[in-house]
Design a protein around this motif. Structure first.
Motif, short mmCIF file in Angstrom:
data_model
loop_
_atom_site.label_atom_id
_atom_site.label_comp_id
_atom_site.label_asym_id
_atom_site.label_seq_id
_atom_site.Cartn_x
_atom_site.Cartn_y
_atom_site.Cartn_z
N SER A 1 0.78 -1.31 0.12
CA SER A 1 -0.06 0.05 0.08
C SER A 1 0.96 1.14 0.04
O SER A 1 2.06 1.22 0.07
N PRO A 2 0.42 2.35 0.17
CA PRO A 2 1.23 3.70 -0.01
C PRO A 2 1.92 3.88 1.43
O PRO A 2 2.71 4.82 1.45
N LEU A 3 1.62 3.04 2.32
CA LEU A 3 2.14 3.37 3.62
C LEU A 3 3.63 2.86 3.80
O LEU A 3 3.87 1.74 3.11
N TYR A 4 4.51 3.43 4.47
CA TYR A 4 5.64 2.73 4.91
C TYR A 4 6.29 3.01 6.25
O TYR A 4 5.80 4.03 6.73
N PHE A 5 6.97 2.24 7.26
CA PHE A 5 7.42 2.55 8.36
C PHE A 5 8.65 2.56 8.68
O PHE A 5 9.52 1.63 7.88
N SER A 6 9.34 3.03 9.78
CA SER A 6 10.66 3.18 9.95
C SER A 6 11.12 3.36 11.59
O SER A 6 10.25 3.84 12.37
N LEU A 7 12.36 2.57 11.81
CA LEU A 7 12.68 2.97 13.26
C LEU A 7 14.02 3.46 13.13
O LEU A 7 14.85 3.08 12.11
N SER A 8 14.38 4.40 14.01
CA SER A 8 15.87 5.11 13.82
C SER A 8 16.47 4.75 15.07
O SER A 8 15.70 5.27 16.13
N LEU A 9 17.69 4.24 15.18
CA LEU A 9 18.65 4.09 16.62
C LEU A 9 19.48 5.42 16.42
O LEU A 9 20.14 5.46 15.23
N MET A 10 19.65 6.30 17.49
CA MET A 10 20.68 7.47 17.20
C MET A 10 21.61 7.45 18.57
O MET A 10 20.81 7.39 19.67
N TYR A 11 22.84 7.93 18.31
CA TYR A 11 23.59 8.03 19.36
C TYR A 11 24.44 9.21 19.14
O TYR A 11 24.94 9.55 17.89
N GLY A 12 24.75 10.10 20.27
CA GLY A 12 25.61 11.21 19.90
C GLY A 12 25.98 11.82 21.37
O GLY A 12 25.93 11.30 22.16
N SER A 13 26.10 13.30 21.24
CA SER A 13 26.46 13.98 22.44
C SER A 13 26.30 15.50 22.30
O SER A 13 26.13 15.93 21.18
N ILE A 14 26.17 16.01 23.43
CA ILE A 14 26.02 17.41 23.50
C ILE A 14 26.65 18.17 24.71
O ILE A 14 26.85 17.27 25.84
N ASN A 15 27.10 19.55 24.58
CA ASN A 15 27.50 20.24 25.13
C ASN A 15 26.55 20.94 26.23
O ASN A 15 25.72 21.54 25.58
N ARG A 16 26.78 20.99 27.43
CA ARG A 16 25.91 22.03 28.34
C ARG A 16 26.66 22.81 29.31
O ARG A 16 27.61 22.62 30.00
N GLU A 17 26.02 24.12 29.65
CA GLU A 17 26.48 24.92 30.50
C GLU A 17 25.60 25.88 31.18
O GLU A 17 24.52 26.20 30.60
N ASP A 18 25.72 25.79 32.73
CA ASP A 18 24.63 26.45 33.38
C ASP A 18 25.02 27.82 33.80
O ASP A 18 26.25 28.10 34.17
N HIS A 19 23.94 28.64 33.72
CA HIS A 19 24.14 30.08 33.95
C HIS A 19 23.28 30.30 35.41
O HIS A 19 22.08 30.22 35.25
N TYR A 20 23.60 30.89 36.50
CA TYR A 20 22.92 31.21 37.71
C TYR A 20 22.67 32.44 37.92
O TYR A 20 23.41 33.49 37.23
N PRO A 21 21.43 33.00 38.41
CA PRO A 21 21.23 34.57 38.52
C PRO A 21 22.20 35.36 39.35
O PRO A 21 22.17 36.65 39.17
N ASN A 22 23.24 34.78 40.03
CA ASN A 22 24.18 35.61 40.77
C ASN A 22 25.64 35.75 39.82
O ASN A 22 26.72 35.93 40.37
N TYR A 23 25.25 35.58 38.74
CA TYR A 23 26.31 35.72 37.59
C TYR A 23 27.32 34.59 37.87
O TYR A 23 28.60 34.69 37.22
N GLN A 24 27.03 33.62 38.63
CA GLN A 24 28.17 32.60 38.47
C GLN A 24 27.74 31.45 37.76
O GLN A 24 26.67 31.00 37.54
#
Length: 206
Positions: free
Chosen positions: A154-177
């Motif tokens: 039929s016109p339908l198709y299905f898929s599954l994707s496995l993903m792996y990676g990384s990301i950088n993160r940095e916290d900023h507080y209200p006291n400028y720290q």
């Protein structure tokens, strides 16, 4: 006597030359016809589809995203096609990759797979810990994609994707720290359902 023999010999020579020229011309004509003749090889029309689904992510980001995608492939035969896939997730992620289809999707089912890459745009998110509100910045994120799927008759198709990676993160507080930057791993699973547009099968020169 000698003159008659000479004339007869000349006549035989002319007849032989004409016959040989006719044979050579016929051979060349047949050879030309062989070169002009082309063998037609059938193949499916382009694979064009739109898909939608959800992606769950764990690790450095915990999120449930909705995504939209596009698939496009060209078929050099009725048993194989290759092309590209692309998609966008709501949490600022862009997926791109190569798509490979095995099977005659023009007349029945087919299996497909793909490999790709996720570009993750930088963004900030409001956080809270022990009554303290702060802002977390995510940047320089990426993922690698391994995709599998099935095209139904039929016109339908299905898929599954496995993903792996990384990301950088940095916290900023209200006291400028600011907190120390850190890199975190990402694990994602995506499931989609797609609609394939009907395209006309064609013949191509081999």
């Amino acid at each position: 006597m000698f003159k008659r023999l000479f004339m007869a010999f000349a006549a035989v020579l002319c007849i032989a030359s004409a016959a040989n020229a006719q044979a050579v011309g016929t051979y060349k004509a047949k050879k030309a016809e062989v070169h002009v003749q082309k063998i037609r090889k059938p193949h499916n029309g382009p694979f064009i589809g739109l898909n939608a689904g959800v992606t769950g992510t764990m690790g450095g980001i915990k999120a449930l995203d909705f995504n939209l995608g596009f698939d496009f492939a060209l078929a050099p035969s009725k048993r194989f096609a290759w092309g590209l896939f692309a998609g966008y997730e709501t949490l600022k992620k862009i997926n791109v990759g190569l798509l490979f289809i095995h099977g005659n999707y023009g007349e029945g089912g087919a299996f497909f797979w793909g490999i790709g890459y996720t570009f993750m745009m930088s963004y900030t998110k409001d956080m809270e810990y022990e009554g303290i509100s702060y802002e977390r910045k995510y940047y320089d994120g990426h993922r690698y994609i391994l995709r599998f799927g099935y095209v139904t008759p039929s016109p339908l198709y299905f898929s599954l994707s496995l993903m792996y990676g990384s990301i950088n993160r940095e916290d900023h507080y209200p006291n400028y720290q600011d907190g120390r930057p850190g890199n975190a791993s990402l694990y994602s699973l995506s499931a989609t359902i797609g609609y394939r547009f009907r395209t006309k099968a064609r013949n191509a020169d081999r």
